[in-house]
Design a protein around this motif. Structure first.
Motif, PDB file in Angstrom:
ATOM      1  N   LEU A   1       3.596 -19.748   9.028  1.00 34.52           N
ATOM      2  CA  LEU A   1       4.752 -20.242   8.288  1.00 34.52           C
ATOM      3  C   LEU A   1       5.731 -19.129   7.943  1.00 34.52           C
ATOM      4  CD1 LEU A   1       6.185 -22.596   6.908  1.00 34.52           C
ATOM      5  CD2 LEU A   1       4.890 -22.056   4.828  1.00 34.52           C
ATOM      6  N   ILE A   2       5.244 -18.075   7.277  1.00 30.45           N
ATOM      7  CA  ILE A   2       6.189 -17.077   6.768  1.00 30.45           C
ATOM      8  C   ILE A   2       5.567 -15.699   6.719  1.00 30.45           C
ATOM      9  CG2 ILE A   2       5.561 -17.499   4.348  1.00 30.45           C
ATOM     10  CD1 ILE A   2       8.592 -16.974   3.727  1.00 30.45           C
ATOM     11  N   LEU A   3       6.411 -14.699   6.936  1.00 28.23           N
ATOM     12  CA  LEU A   3       6.048 -13.295   6.743  1.00 28.23           C
ATOM     13  C   LEU A   3       6.980 -12.729   5.685  1.00 28.23           C
ATOM     14  CD1 LEU A   3       5.149 -10.647   9.382  1.00 28.23           C
ATOM     15  CD2 LEU A   3       6.710 -10.055   7.555  1.00 28.23           C
ATOM     16  N   VAL A   4       6.416 -12.151   4.650  1.00 30.51           N
ATOM     17  CA  VAL A   4       7.196 -11.541   3.572  1.00 30.51           C
ATOM     18  C   VAL A   4       7.214 -10.037   3.784  1.00 30.51           C
ATOM     19  CG1 VAL A   4       7.430 -11.209   1.096  1.00 30.51           C
ATOM     20  CG2 VAL A   4       6.581 -13.388   1.979  1.00 30.51           C
ATOM     21  N   ALA A   5       8.407  -9.479   3.930  1.00 30.18           N
ATOM     22  CA  ALA A   5       8.586  -8.042   4.141  1.00 30.18           C
ATOM     23  C   ALA A   5       9.125  -7.425   2.851  1.00 30.18           C
ATOM     24  CB  ALA A   5       9.532  -7.791   5.302  1.00 30.18           C
ATOM     25  N   ILE A   6       8.325  -6.546   2.237  1.00 31.56           N
ATOM     26  CA  ILE A   6       8.688  -5.930   0.958  1.00 31.56           C
ATOM     27  C   ILE A   6       9.161  -4.506   1.216  1.00 31.56           C
ATOM     28  CG2 ILE A   6       7.850  -5.250  -1.316  1.00 31.56           C
ATOM     29  CD1 ILE A   6       5.682  -7.412  -0.972  1.00 31.56           C
ATOM     30  N   MET A   7      10.301  -4.166   0.693  1.00 27.43           N
ATOM     31  CA  MET A   7      10.879  -2.835   0.864  1.00 27.43           C
ATOM     32  C   MET A   7      10.673  -2.035  -0.420  1.00 27.43           C
ATOM     33  SD  MET A   7      14.691  -2.056   2.333  1.00 27.43           S
ATOM     34  CE  MET A   7      15.465  -2.949   0.990  1.00 27.43           C
ATOM     35  N   THR A   8      10.077  -0.844  -0.303  1.00 28.05           N
ATOM     36  CA  THR A   8       9.816  -0.024  -1.485  1.00 28.05           C
ATOM     37  C   THR A   8      10.027   1.445  -1.148  1.00 28.05           C
ATOM     38  OG1 THR A   8       8.241   0.391  -3.290  1.00 28.05           O
ATOM     39  CG2 THR A   8       7.344   0.278  -1.064  1.00 28.05           C
ATOM     40  N   ALA A   9       9.946   2.287  -2.167  1.00 27.12           N
ATOM     41  CA  ALA A   9      10.123   3.734  -2.016  1.00 27.12           C
ATOM     42  C   ALA A   9       8.840   4.448  -2.403  1.00 27.12           C
ATOM     43  CB  ALA A   9      11.287   4.215  -2.884  1.00 27.12           C
ATOM     44  N   ALA A  10       8.757   5.729  -2.045  1.00 26.84           N
ATOM     45  CA  ALA A  10       7.533   6.503  -2.277  1.00 26.84           C
ATOM     46  C   ALA A  10       7.175   6.559  -3.757  1.00 26.84           C
ATOM     47  CB  ALA A  10       7.697   7.910  -1.711  1.00 26.84           C
ATOM     48  N   LYS A  11       8.185   6.632  -4.642  1.00 25.00           N
ATOM     49  CA  LYS A  11       7.872   6.766  -6.070  1.00 25.00           C
ATOM     50  C   LYS A  11       7.382   5.457  -6.691  1.00 25.00           C
ATOM     51  CE  LYS A  11      12.711   6.123  -7.509  1.00 25.00           C
ATOM     52  NZ  LYS A  11      13.807   6.735  -8.284  1.00 25.00           N
ATOM     53  N   TYR A  12       7.525   4.338  -5.965  1.00 30.82           N
ATOM     54  CA  TYR A  12       7.075   3.047  -6.490  1.00 30.82           C
ATOM     55  C   TYR A  12       5.934   2.436  -5.690  1.00 30.82           C
ATOM     56  CZ  TYR A  12      11.521   3.192  -9.030  1.00 30.82           C
ATOM     57  OH  TYR A  12      12.567   3.548  -9.840  1.00 30.82           O
ATOM     58  N   VAL A  13       5.496   3.090  -4.642  1.00 30.11           N
ATOM     59  CA  VAL A  13       4.516   2.458  -3.757  1.00 30.11           C
ATOM     60  C   VAL A  13       3.175   2.238  -4.453  1.00 30.11           C
ATOM     61  CG1 VAL A  13       3.655   4.617  -2.747  1.00 30.11           C
ATOM     62  CG2 VAL A  13       3.572   2.502  -1.413  1.00 30.11           C
ATOM     63  N   ASP A  14       2.797   3.121  -5.369  1.00 31.06           N
ATOM     64  CA  ASP A  14       1.508   2.989  -6.049  1.00 31.06           C
ATOM     65  C   ASP A  14       1.614   2.285  -7.397  1.00 31.06           C
ATOM     66  OD1 ASP A  14      -0.079   4.218  -4.076  1.00 31.06           O
ATOM     67  OD2 ASP A  14       0.534   6.195  -4.764  1.00 31.06           O
ATOM     68  N   THR A  15       2.799   1.870  -7.778  1.00 31.64           N
ATOM     69  CA  THR A  15       2.985   1.163  -9.047  1.00 31.64           C
ATOM     70  C   THR A  15       3.513  -0.241  -8.790  1.00 31.64           C
ATOM     71  OG1 THR A  15       5.152   2.251  -9.259  1.00 31.64           O
ATOM     72  CG2 THR A  15       3.282   3.249 -10.414  1.00 31.64           C
ATOM     73  N   ARG A  16       4.811  -0.353  -8.585  1.00 32.63           N
ATOM     74  CA  ARG A  16       5.389  -1.684  -8.382  1.00 32.63           C
ATOM     75  C   ARG A  16       4.816  -2.376  -7.142  1.00 32.63           C
ATOM     76  NH1 ARG A  16      11.882  -0.646  -8.989  1.00 32.63           N
ATOM     77  NH2 ARG A  16      11.909   0.246 -11.085  1.00 32.63           N
ATOM     78  N   ALA A  17       4.834  -1.666  -6.021  1.00 35.72           N
ATOM     79  CA  ALA A  17       4.385  -2.294  -4.772  1.00 35.72           C
ATOM     80  C   ALA A  17       2.913  -2.671  -4.840  1.00 35.72           C
ATOM     81  CB  ALA A  17       4.644  -1.345  -3.596  1.00 35.72           C
ATOM     82  N   TYR A  18       2.088  -1.820  -5.441  1.00 39.07           N
ATOM     83  CA  TYR A  18       0.663  -2.125  -5.518  1.00 39.07           C
ATOM     84  C   TYR A  18       0.411  -3.330  -6.416  1.00 39.07           C
ATOM     85  CZ  TYR A  18      -4.351  -1.581  -6.058  1.00 39.07           C
ATOM     86  OH  TYR A  18      -5.702  -1.808  -6.055  1.00 39.07           O
ATOM     87  N   ASN A  19       1.176  -3.445  -7.513  1.00 38.24           N
ATOM     88  CA  ASN A  19       1.030  -4.613  -8.382  1.00 38.24           C
ATOM     89  C   ASN A  19       1.450  -5.888  -7.672  1.00 38.24           C
ATOM     90  OD1 ASN A  19       0.364  -4.317 -11.507  1.00 38.24           O
ATOM     91  ND2 ASN A  19       1.191  -2.384 -10.771  1.00 38.24           N
ATOM     92  N   VAL A  20       2.500  -5.801  -6.864  1.00 37.86           N
ATOM     93  CA  VAL A  20       2.903  -6.952  -6.058  1.00 37.86           C
ATOM     94  C   VAL A  20       1.776  -7.342  -5.106  1.00 37.86           C
ATOM     95  CG1 VAL A  20       4.406  -7.631  -4.149  1.00 37.86           C
ATOM     96  CG2 VAL A  20       5.387  -6.618  -6.213  1.00 37.86           C
ATOM     97  N   TRP A  21       1.183  -6.344  -4.456  1.00 36.79           N
ATOM     98  CA  TRP A  21       0.115  -6.610  -3.488  1.00 36.79           C
ATOM     99  C   TRP A  21      -1.093  -7.261  -4.151  1.00 36.79           C
ATOM    100  CZ3 TRP A  21      -1.205  -7.703   1.091  1.00 36.79           C
ATOM    101  CH2 TRP A  21      -2.488  -7.464   1.587  1.00 36.79           C
ATOM    102  N   LYS A  22      -1.379  -6.896  -5.397  1.00 39.80           N
ATOM    103  CA  LYS A  22      -2.561  -7.418  -6.081  1.00 39.80           C
ATOM    104  C   LYS A  22      -2.292  -8.704  -6.851  1.00 39.80           C
ATOM    105  CE  LYS A  22      -5.858  -4.653  -4.938  1.00 39.80           C
ATOM    106  NZ  LYS A  22      -7.022  -5.179  -4.191  1.00 39.80           N
ATOM    107  N   THR A  23      -1.041  -9.128  -6.933  1.00 39.98           N
ATOM    108  CA  THR A  23      -0.735 -10.350  -7.678  1.00 39.98           C
ATOM    109  C   THR A  23      -0.285 -11.448  -6.727  1.00 39.98           C
ATOM    110  OG1 THR A  23       1.474  -9.432  -8.183  1.00 39.98           O
ATOM    111  CG2 THR A  23      -0.256  -9.148  -9.844  1.00 39.98           C
TER     112      THR A  23
END
Length: 766
Positions: A113-135
């Protein structure tokens, strides 16, 4: 220990509203049968039936054969089979390849159905992006990929990172955005029908996104999102035509596969001829020019793809009313708020599932008839009184301490609002088909009661808007209706303590240290410390193998320092691990002392901050261990604090030990937060003690407020009878800061005597 969890389901809804008008249809009168002709058929009826059957069979066979050839994968002969290396070459196209032609080369391939492509930066990859991945990323009906610059690394190996070659974290991220879209077209166009470009501060409701996209034809070129023309400062300066717009990148941009394939060959050219610095504007311009589609012009998209442009730092932290109607929410920059929103969304989905289960259960032949009387009282005390709510502001009650009236608690107002929202959602389920809708105006008054074994009952008197929106009978009427609502508790579920702790620590990688590390600052007070040491020695002697305790003393210089050191050696000779941190002759600061003690222990150490005036039981220490969970839960026990012994009655003075709880003997110190248990990793996560605070008090309140604001950790606050604070005279230094001095005087006054004792003293002079 077992943990019991209740489920809540709204099971009965009885409301007095108008019924839809029934439409009756009368069939036209039958026509006269045609006159029978005298002509005879050239062939017999049986022969005609056989010929007709043969023709039908041949047609059906041809149709099914053609359908199978169109839907089944092509099976090639040995000389026509594609080798594995050639297949990989097809998937890994170069940037200048003909993507659209390649997409047609795999007949019979079933896409997701769908592929979600998330764009992030190195300073947020372990904070914002990781929280997105786990939620929310775990609930997407498709696939989620996280796109980063070349060379970006993460400490979380489970995240699906895609490193874009030749791309850095330059902001604005035009090159990164266009490279990500290009990569999707070249590598994933055959795998999914829809593609969503997202930022790392976006929340997506996966089930709602899937339902929305399944209602749209994915074979057509679409770009879906919240349309924009620029903010007030940029309006008219983005080089947009009179009929042009763009999908704002913040709330997410959804592209159909057709759009992705058609725009892909032109992305490099568009990147080289940008008119603004906004990557979402330029992507929309590129799609408009080369695909000839614009972002969806629809007012409803403002709700579905919600963008909070006001208080960005506090978006959705306190008010999540937009969540229920939205597909995406933006921006959520605080990982703690992201988790909070995700928890709220899962609560909504769980409530919907339970309501559906309740509805299906009510349709069973064995289901009990719905009734407003769920329990028939046999005795007077079995009758549960109702609380009266006036205009959702004042609650009148008869059986609690703060009766007869008080302001309605926030928890009750929130629950009533959620219940009303759910009611009207069910009322308006078929609003489009009926041509009418009910909208809530206000709550005039209501009744509420809790049946402990059944659930919550409501009687709500509401003002509604009754709207008919189909011409020629469009109208809006204000009506007043009564609703009877039953909210039923679900079945109890019990979890073993080990399973509960494991569930709470699902995202933790640390292993809990089984030892309880007590940290205590000490300056002087040798006799009091001797009493503490003797008590600790006796507790450890009968604690058993499941209670391992160590003591860290942060020692300040004093006149009776040598006596304290002798007591420390006595504890060590009793096989109690004791470590000493030397502070020397400096100003006393409890916050600094406790942080110094914590710094000497590992991240997985269980810390218990205590004072020398405390006595405790073995069971209390075990409860402290049980109520503290690494990376999940911290414990602020409410201790029993003694009044001045001079105010005690003669009977209280005769009691042998401190663990007695008469009204005249002491009180549970609900305003004190000095004793706390948490793991070191969690202490550091919430920010630790404020080391700028000197002298007595306030550092504990500051730590408690940090724990509450953190949002990620569950805070347990409960009376603990096994922790008793022995009374001692309190001296308040007049040179203290005003806030600390006020707290000190308040604690001193509260600890002198009970209210009953003070009344008796006043009565003597009346």
């Amino acid at each position: 220990m077992n943990v019991f969890i209740t489920q809540t389901i709204i099971t009965v809804i009885l409301v007095n509203v108008s019924s839809p008008r029934l439409l009756h249809w009368s069939p036209p009168p039958p026509s006269k049968p045609p006159k029978r002709s005298n002509c005879r058929m050239p062939i017999s009826r049986s022969t005609f039936t056989i010929i007709l059957g043969i023709l039908f069979g041949l047609s059906a066979t041809h149709y099914l054969t053609t359908l199978k050839s169109l839907t089944d994968p092509v099976i090639c002969g040995p000389e026509q089979q594609v080798s594995r290396s050639e297949e990989l070459d097809i998937i890994s196209l170069r940037a200048d390849a003909d993507v659209f032609t390649r997409s047609q080369s795999l007949p019979g391939h079933r896409r997701g159905l769908i592929l979600v492509a998330i764009m992030t930066a190195a300073k947020y990859v372990d904070t914002r992006a990781y929280n997105v991945w786990k939620t929310w990323a775990q609930h997407i009906p498709g696939r989620v990929m996280i796109f980063v610059a070349e060379g970006t690394e993460s400490i979380h190996e489970d995240m699906p990172l895609i490193r874009l070659k030749g791309v850095d974290d330059t902001y604005p991220p035009q090159k990164k955005s266009f490279a990500m879209v290009k990569w999707l077209a070249e590598n994933m166009a055959d795998e999914y029908d829809w593609f969503l470009r997202a930022d790392d501060d976006l929340y997506i409701r996966g089930e709602e996104l899937a339902a929305f996209l399944r209602s749209v034809d994915s074979s057509q070129a679409h770009i879906i999102g919240q349309a924009g023309l620029g903010n007030s400062a940029e309006y008219g300066l983005l080089a947009l035509g009179s009929t042009d717009n763009y999908c704002m990148g913040g709330p997410g941009i959804v592209m159909s596969r057709e759009t992705l394939l058609k725009v892909s060959p032109h992305l490099e050219t568009c990147l080289q001829h940008m008119l603004t610095s906004h990557e979402d504007v330029e992507l929309g311009r590129c799609i408009r020019k080369h695909v000839n589609v614009a972002c969806t012009w629809n007012y409803e998209m403002q709700k579905l793809f919600h963008n909070n442009q006001s208080a960005i730092k506090e978006s959705y932290a306190k008010n999540m009313k937009e969540l229920k109607d939205a597909i995406t929410l933006h921006p959520i920059k605080d990982p703690a708020v992201m988790r909070k929103v995700h928890l709220r969304n899962r609560e909504i989905k769980l409530r919907e599932a339970r309501a559906q289960r309740s509805l299906l259960s009510s349709e069973l032949s064995t289901a009990k008839a719905q009734t407003l009387v769920r329990m028939t009282p046999n005795r007077t005390i079995d009758l549960t009184p109702w609380d009266y709510i006036n205009n959702n502001k004042i609650l009148f009650c008869a059986d609690r301490v703060n009766c007869p009236r008080h302001t309605v608690d926030l928890s009750i107002r929130t629950e009533i609002a959620d219940t009303i929202t759910q009611l009207f959602d069910e009322f308006n389920t078929n609003a489009r088909q009926r041509g009418r809708v009910l909208q809530f105006q206000s709550l005039q008054y209501g009744y509420m009661r809790v049946e402990p074994t059944k659930g919550v009952d409501y009687v709500l008197d509401m003002l509604l808007w009754f709207k008919k929106f189909r011409p020629p009978n469009r109208t809006t009427i204000s009506v007043r209706r009564h609703a009877y609502v039953q909210q039923t508790f679900g079945k109890l579920r019990s979890l073993a303590e080990g399973v509960f702790r494991s569930n709470m620590r699902a995202n933790s990688t640390l292993i809990e240290d089984p030892t309880l590390h007590m940290i205590m600052p000490l300056r002087g007070r040798a006799a009091i410390f001797g009493r503490f040491a003797q008590h600790l020695k006796s507790i450890c002697a009968r604690g058993g193998d499941d209670l391992a305790v160590s003591l860290t003393i942060v020692l300040y210089s004093s006149e009776d320092e040598m006596e304290n050191r002798e007591t420390i050696e006595m504890l060590r000779s009793s096989h109690i691990p004791v470590s000493v941190i030397e502070m020397g002759d400096v100003a006393f600061s409890r916050g600094i002392a406790l942080m110094r003690g914590a710094e000497t222990l590992p991240a997985n150490a269980l810390l218990f901050f205590t004072d020398v005036d405390m006595l405790f039981t073995c069971d209390a220490l075990k409860r402290i261990k049980s109520n503290t969970i690494l990376n999940a839960q911290i414990y602020f026990p409410i201790v029993f604090s003694e009044f001045s012994h001079e105010s005690w009655s003669e009977n209280d003075k005769l009691l042998a030990d401190a663990f007695h709880y008469g009204r005249g003997r002491g009180y549970f110190r609900h305003f004190g937060y000095g004793l706390a248990a948490m793991y070191k990793a969690d202490l550091m996560d919430i920010g630790g003690f404020d080391t700028k605070i000197e002298g007595w008090g306030k550092e504990d309140v500051d730590l408690f407020e940090k724990a509450i604001k953190n949002g990620r950790l569950r805070v347990i606050r409960s009376p603990e009878p096994g922790l008793v604070h022995i009374y001692h005279p309190i001296h308040c230094d007049e040179n203290m800061p005003t806030a600390q001095k006020d707290m000190c005087h308040g604690s001193k006054a509260a600890s002198l005597a009970s209210i009953d004792t003070l009344v008796e003293q006043i009565a003597q002079y009346a």
